[in-house]
Scaffold this motif. Structure first.
Motif, mmCIF file in Angstrom:
data_model
loop_
_atom_site.group_PDB
_atom_site.id
_atom_site.type_symbol
_atom_site.label_atom_id
_atom_site.label_comp_id
_atom_site.label_asym_id
_atom_site.label_seq_id
_atom_site.Cartn_x
_atom_site.Cartn_y
_atom_site.Cartn_z
ATOM 1 N N GLY A 1 0.798 -1.219 0.000
ATOM 2 C CA GLY A 1 0.000 0.000 0.000
ATOM 3 C C GLY A 1 0.834 1.273 0.000
ATOM 4 N N LYS A 2 2.111 1.171 0.388
ATOM 5 C CA LYS A 2 2.994 2.337 0.421
ATOM 6 C C LYS A 2 3.922 2.378 -0.794
ATOM 7 N N LEU A 3 4.402 1.192 -1.187
ATOM 8 C CA LEU A 3 5.366 1.109 -2.273
ATOM 9 C C LEU A 3 5.122 -0.172 -3.042
ATOM 10 N N ASP A 4 4.809 -0.033 -4.312
ATOM 11 C CA ASP A 4 4.600 -1.193 -5.171
ATOM 12 C C ASP A 4 5.820 -1.324 -6.072
ATOM 13 N N MET A 5 6.666 -2.298 -5.767
ATOM 14 C CA MET A 5 7.880 -2.490 -6.543
ATOM 15 C C MET A 5 7.532 -3.013 -7.934
ATOM 16 N N PRO A 6 8.137 -2.451 -8.956
ATOM 17 C CA PRO A 6 7.858 -2.907 -10.319
ATOM 18 C C PRO A 6 8.675 -4.144 -10.681
ATOM 19 N N TRP A 7 8.288 -4.804 -11.750
ATOM 20 C CA TRP A 7 9.095 -5.870 -12.313
ATOM 21 C C TRP A 7 10.302 -5.229 -12.977
ATOM 22 N N CYS A 8 11.454 -5.830 -12.800
ATOM 23 C CA CYS A 8 12.696 -5.353 -13.411
ATOM 24 C C CYS A 8 13.254 -6.431 -14.329
ATOM 25 N N ARG A 9 14.118 -6.004 -15.240
ATOM 26 C CA ARG A 9 14.853 -6.963 -16.061
ATOM 27 C C ARG A 9 16.143 -7.273 -15.312
ATOM 28 N N THR A 10 16.460 -8.552 -15.177
ATOM 29 C CA THR A 10 17.616 -8.971 -14.391
ATOM 30 C C THR A 10 18.450 -9.969 -15.182
ATOM 31 N N THR A 11 19.759 -9.792 -15.100
ATOM 32 C CA THR A 11 20.703 -10.761 -15.661
ATOM 33 C C THR A 11 21.732 -11.089 -14.596
ATOM 34 N N LEU A 12 21.978 -12.373 -14.388
ATOM 35 C CA LEU A 12 23.043 -12.847 -13.510
ATOM 36 C C LEU A 12 23.969 -13.720 -14.340
ATOM 37 N N CYS A 13 25.261 -13.469 -14.232
ATOM 38 C CA CYS A 13 26.268 -14.293 -14.892
ATOM 39 C C CYS A 13 27.093 -14.963 -13.803
ATOM 40 N N LEU A 14 27.213 -16.274 -13.884
ATOM 41 C CA LEU A 14 27.982 -17.035 -12.907
ATOM 42 C C LEU A 14 29.081 -17.803 -13.621
ATOM 43 N N GLN A 15 30.230 -17.875 -12.974
ATOM 44 C CA GLN A 15 31.364 -18.599 -13.524
ATOM 45 C C GLN A 15 31.842 -19.605 -12.493
ATOM 46 N N LYS A 16 32.244 -20.771 -12.957
ATOM 47 C CA LYS A 16 32.752 -21.798 -12.044
ATOM 48 C C LYS A 16 34.224 -21.519 -11.782
ATOM 49 N N LYS A 17 34.540 -21.263 -10.511
ATOM 50 C CA LYS A 17 35.905 -20.979 -10.082
ATOM 51 C C LYS A 17 36.198 -21.853 -8.870
ATOM 52 N N ASP A 18 37.262 -22.646 -8.930
ATOM 53 C CA ASP A 18 37.632 -23.529 -7.815
ATOM 54 C C ASP A 18 36.453 -24.377 -7.351
ATOM 55 N N ASP A 19 35.758 -24.987 -8.290
ATOM 56 C CA ASP A 19 34.625 -25.889 -8.022
ATOM 57 C C ASP A 19 33.406 -25.216 -7.391
ATOM 58 N N ALA A 20 33.307 -23.898 -7.472
ATOM 59 C CA ALA A 20 32.136 -23.192 -6.939
ATOM 60 C C ALA A 20 31.594 -22.236 -8.000
ATOM 61 N N TRP A 21 30.273 -22.141 -8.076
ATOM 62 C CA TRP A 21 29.644 -21.181 -8.979
ATOM 63 C C TRP A 21 29.589 -19.830 -8.277
ATOM 64 N N LEU A 22 30.221 -18.822 -8.876
ATOM 65 C CA LEU A 22 30.268 -17.478 -8.294
ATOM 66 C C LEU A 22 29.650 -16.474 -9.246
ATOM 67 N N VAL A 23 28.938 -15.511 -8.693
ATOM 68 C CA VAL A 23 28.354 -14.447 -9.503
ATOM 69 C C VAL A 23 29.478 -13.507 -9.924
ATOM 70 N N VAL A 24 29.624 -13.321 -11.236
ATOM 71 C CA VAL A 24 30.657 -12.419 -11.756
ATOM 72 C C VAL A 24 30.053 -11.126 -12.294
ATOM 73 N N HIS A 25 28.739 -11.150 -12.581
ATOM 74 C CA HIS A 25 28.094 -9.932 -13.083
ATOM 75 C C HIS A 25 26.603 -9.986 -12.795
ATOM 76 N N GLN A 26 26.059 -8.832 -12.430
ATOM 77 C CA GLN A 26 24.616 -8.676 -12.215
ATOM 78 C C GLN A 26 24.187 -7.397 -12.901
ATOM 79 N N HIS A 27 23.057 -7.456 -13.568
ATOM 80 C CA HIS A 27 22.514 -6.271 -14.238
ATOM 81 C C HIS A 27 21.021 -6.220 -13.966
ATOM 82 N N ILE A 28 20.572 -5.094 -13.420
ATOM 83 C CA ILE A 28 19.150 -4.885 -13.145
ATOM 84 C C ILE A 28 18.746 -3.593 -13.840
#
Length: 157
Positions: free
Chosen positions: A106-133
């Motif tokens: 009722g105070k703030l209605d958050m809109p839908w956003c476009r989101t991109t997450l890029c993950l890379q496998k480093k040392d056997d773990a998936w890590l986020v290397v880039h985020q775009h909103i």
């Protein structure tokens, strides 16, 4: 994590691994566990969003610390129109995302956003290397274009 249909292009086993990482990501956000969130990020992470561009895990952490008081376990993170491109050591996920907080209803209605997450496998773990909103903008008026349930994005010139 509230995700509608997911289209997977590429390796389905890797896609499932990354979806578990994204679920842990969401839990870290909702639980205000910024340090846990940073464990899921590469040290050279970059982020572009509606208002900023950040490079490196230190800047990224400061940004999340600024917003973490607004996150809580009552919130809901939703994603729709999820497409995940999965290769052996790189995954790109893009979707429309929305964060809803019942405290702000009722105070703030958050809109839908476009989101991109890029993950890379480093040392056997998936890590986020880039985020775009981002949000689409009508170039003539400078106003955000609200993404409806069936978004129809168009460039207005």
């Amino acid at each position: 994590m509230n995700i509608g249909h997911i289209e997977i292009v590429g390796n389905h086993i890797i896609a499932e691994e990354v979806l578990q990482v994204i679920q842990a990501w969401d839990q870290a956000l909702l639980g205000q566990h910024v340090d846990d969130l940073m464990q899921q990020c590469a040290t050279d992470i970059s982020m572009f969003d509606v208002s900023s561009q950040l490079d490196g895990v230190r800047q990224y952490k400061k940004e999340w610390e600024k917003f973490s008081p607004y996150f809580n376990e009552e919130m809901k993170i939703s994603r729709r129109e999820v497409r995940l491109y999965a290769a052996d050591d790189l995954v790109v996920m893009h979707c429309h995302s929305k964060v809803e907080n019942p405290i702000l209803k009722g105070k703030l209605d958050m809109p839908w956003c476009r989101t991109t997450l890029c993950l890379q496998k480093k040392d056997d773990a998936w890590l986020v290397v880039h985020q775009h909103i981002s949000m689409p903008v009508d170039l003539l008026t400078g106003q955000a274009i609200v993404l409806k349930n069936k978004p129809k994005l168009r460039l207005v010139v």
